[in-house]
Motif scaffolding. Structure first.
Motif, short mmCIF file in Angstrom:
data_model
loop_
_atom_site.label_atom_id
_atom_site.label_comp_id
_atom_site.label_asym_id
_atom_site.label_seq_id
_atom_site.Cartn_x
_atom_site.Cartn_y
_atom_site.Cartn_z
N ALA A 87 0.83 -1.21 0.00
CA ALA A 87 0.00 0.00 0.00
C ALA A 87 0.87 1.26 0.00
CB ALA A 87 -0.94 -0.01 1.21
N ARG A 88 1.90 1.27 0.83
CA ARG A 88 2.79 2.44 0.89
C ARG A 88 3.57 2.58 -0.41
NH1 ARG A 88 4.72 6.51 0.35
NH2 ARG A 88 6.03 7.73 1.77
N LEU A 89 3.93 1.45 -1.02
CA LEU A 89 4.64 1.50 -2.30
C LEU A 89 3.76 2.16 -3.36
CD1 LEU A 89 7.43 0.41 -3.43
CD2 LEU A 89 6.05 -1.35 -4.52
N ALA A 90 2.48 1.76 -3.40
CA ALA A 90 1.55 2.35 -4.37
C ALA A 90 1.33 3.82 -4.09
CB ALA A 90 0.22 1.59 -4.33
N LEU A 91 1.16 4.18 -2.81
CA LEU A 91 0.94 5.58 -2.46
C LEU A 91 2.09 6.45 -2.92
CD1 LEU A 91 -0.75 7.71 -0.96
CD2 LEU A 91 0.49 7.10 1.13
N GLY A 92 3.32 5.98 -2.68
CA GLY A 92 4.48 6.75 -3.11
C GLY A 92 4.54 6.93 -4.60
N ALA A 93 4.18 5.88 -5.35
CA ALA A 93 4.18 5.98 -6.81
C ALA A 93 3.12 6.96 -7.29
CB ALA A 93 3.96 4.60 -7.42
N LEU A 94 1.93 6.91 -6.69
CA LEU A 94 0.85 7.81 -7.08
C LEU A 94 1.15 9.26 -6.72
CD1 LEU A 94 -2.17 5.54 -6.07
CD2 LEU A 94 -1.38 6.05 -8.39
N ARG A 95 1.95 9.45 -5.69
CA ARG A 95 2.37 10.80 -5.29
C ARG A 95 3.56 11.31 -6.11
NH1 ARG A 95 2.62 10.44 1.32
NH2 ARG A 95 0.45 10.98 1.77
N GLY A 96 4.16 10.43 -6.89
CA GLY A 96 5.33 10.81 -7.67
C GLY A 96 6.63 10.72 -6.91
N GLU A 97 6.65 10.02 -5.77
CA GLU A 97 7.88 9.88 -4.98
C GLU A 97 8.85 8.91 -5.65
OE1 GLU A 97 7.02 8.93 -0.88
OE2 GLU A 97 5.18 10.11 -0.94
N TRP A 98 8.33 7.94 -6.39
CA TRP A 98 9.14 6.97 -7.13
C TRP A 98 8.29 6.40 -8.26
CZ3 TRP A 98 8.96 6.13 -1.62
CH2 TRP A 98 7.83 5.42 -1.20
N THR A 99 8.93 5.69 -9.15
CA THR A 99 8.21 5.08 -10.26
C THR A 99 8.24 3.56 -10.12
OG1 THR A 99 10.20 5.06 -11.64
CG2 THR A 99 8.72 6.97 -11.83
N LEU A 100 7.21 2.92 -10.65
CA LEU A 100 7.07 1.47 -10.58
C LEU A 100 6.71 0.92 -11.95
CD1 LEU A 100 4.93 1.03 -7.33
CD2 LEU A 100 7.38 0.60 -7.57
N PRO A 101 7.11 -0.31 -12.26
CA PRO A 101 6.61 -0.96 -13.47
C PRO A 101 5.09 -1.05 -13.40
CG PRO A 101 8.43 -2.20 -12.53
CD PRO A 101 8.06 -1.16 -11.52
N PRO A 102 4.40 -0.93 -14.53
CA PRO A 102 2.92 -0.91 -14.52
C PRO A 102 2.28 -2.09 -13.80
CG PRO A 102 3.75 -0.27 -16.67
CD PRO A 102 4.94 -0.72 -15.89
N ASP A 103 2.83 -3.30 -13.96
CA ASP A 103 2.20 -4.45 -13.32
C ASP A 103 2.39 -4.43 -11.81
OD1 ASP A 103 4.93 -4.86 -13.70
OD2 ASP A 103 4.74 -7.04 -13.79
N VAL A 104 3.54 -3.94 -11.33
CA VAL A 104 3.76 -3.82 -9.89
C VAL A 104 2.84 -2.76 -9.30
CG1 VAL A 104 5.44 -3.24 -8.10
CG2 VAL A 104 6.13 -4.65 -10.04
N LEU A 105 2.71 -1.63 -9.99
CA LEU A 105 1.82 -0.57 -9.51
C LEU A 105 0.38 -1.05 -9.45
CD1 LEU A 105 1.16 2.27 -8.61
CD2 LEU A 105 1.16 2.98 -11.01
N ALA A 106 -0.06 -1.76 -10.47
CA ALA A 106 -1.46 -2.24 -10.49
C ALA A 106 -1.72 -3.17 -9.31
CB ALA A 106 -1.75 -2.95 -11.80
N SER A 107 -0.77 -4.06 -9.03
CA SER A 107 -0.94 -4.99 -7.92
C SER A 107 -0.90 -4.27 -6.58
CB SER A 107 0.15 -6.06 -7.99
OG SER A 107 0.06 -6.94 -6.89
N ALA A 108 0.07 -3.37 -6.42
CA ALA A 108 0.20 -2.64 -5.16
C ALA A 108 -0.99 -1.72 -4.93
CB ALA A 108 1.50 -1.84 -5.16
#
Length: 339
Positions: A174-195
């Protein structure tokens, strides 16, 4: 559409929640639901009421563009997670909803929100029995009611020196997804979708909580981060704890998969995310070493992985044990809206 028409169309239901076509036993506790000044509940004989309230505020707890069905799900899930931590069975809930005028006119948004809300309610036989609606910034406040056998509730103040510390499921997504959505870091699309699924549609561990009655000595749900919520148990139990970092690392879900987040982040960062991230809605609980087999059996019955990560100690505070066996003090601070 006026306030009472909105309630009638989207939130008043003529039939109780069902699971596999059968009304849930808990519904027998609802004597009177929506339509009067108060709802009436009748817990089963020998049971105690468990009550919890959570509020979700737009911009603080969720993004403005969140899927409304996911928002409906999460609004109830975070409350059901509190019941899970007490080993309680859901009975009913109330919904207080503040809506901006544009949301109150958006029938598609309201329908999707109600669908997500009631899909989870139906899965756990939990009836909506009342609440309130008003105009204002988007704000969702749910109070959930459950029941637990008298004297069997899982509490925070029961941990004993020598107890194991356990965690259900996996942490950090959840925190990984939140950080990606806030622009704190980037994630591969499949990892972001799962998180993001873990962030927006958490699974309350109700079956596990009930299975741990009579086994666990203390429990809490992980809403503000593992170390912070374990810290609540330690404070209530007047004890300390040591967490083995190599065992805690097994809780990280996003290290595996076709596009591993571990390719982009070092282990220290991932471990910190797992220990402090929050919004996981798993359970952290303690139990004597003598019942390890019973804990594993409870997890199996609940279809929930359980991982032993540490132990309760007499010395106050929380310590992290590294790969060399060295103990390092670790701040057990939970998220604080006003800190």
């Amino acid at each position: 559409m006026g306030e009472f028409e909105l309630i009638e169309r989207f939130f008043k239901r003529n039939q109780p929640p069902t699971l596999d076509g059968q009304a849930q036993p808990a519904i027998n506790s609802v004597v009177l639901g929506i339509g009067d000044d108060c709802a009436l509940l009748r817990p089963a004989p020998g049971m105690q009421l468990a009550v919890s309230t959570d509020m979700l505020v737009e911009g603080r707890h969720f993004f403005a563009d969140v899927d409304p069905a996911a928002l409906g799900h999460k609004a109830l899930a975070v409350n059901l997670s509190d019941l899970a931590a007490m080993g309680a069975e859901p009975l009913a809930f109330t919904l207080a909803l503040a809506l901006p005028p544009e949301r109150a006119r958006d029938e598609g948004w309201l329908g999707a929100f109600a669908h997500g809300l009631f899909a989870l309610a139906d899965a756990h036989g939990c009836a909506l029995i009342g609440g309130d609606t008003t105009a204002g910034p988007l704000n969702i406040c749910i109070t959930v009611f459950g029941q637990v056998p008298a004297g069997q509730a899982l509490r925070r103040d029961g941990a004993q020196v020598g107890d194991d510390v356990w965690v259900s499921g996996t942490l950090g997504d959840a925190r990984l997804a939140l950080g990606a959505l806030r622009g704190e870091w980037t994630l591969p699309p499949d990892v972001l979708a799962s998180a993001r699924q873990r962030l927006e549609r958490p699974t309350p561990r109700l079956t596990l909580g009930q299975a741990l009655r009579g086994i666990a000595s203390a429990a809490a749900d992980i809403s503000d981060g593992l170390t912070g919520d374990l810290g609540h148990i330690l404070k209530a139990s007047n004890a300390g704890a040591a967490i083995d970092s190599k065992d805690a690392f097994h809780l990280i879900a996003f290290c595996a998969g076709p596009s591993s987040a571990s390719d982009s982040f070092d282990k220290e960062f991932l471990l910190k995310l797992t220990l402090t991230g929050g919004d996981d809605y798993e359970l952290v609980f303690t139990a004597p070493p003598s019942v390890r087999a019973a804990v594993q059996a409870a997890g199996k019955r609940a279809a929930a992985c359980v991982t032993r990560i540490g132990r309760i100690e007499e010395a106050s505070g929380l310590r992290l044990i590294d790969a060399r066996g060295r103990a390092t003090p670790f701040a057990a601070r939970a998220f604080d809206h006003f800190a």
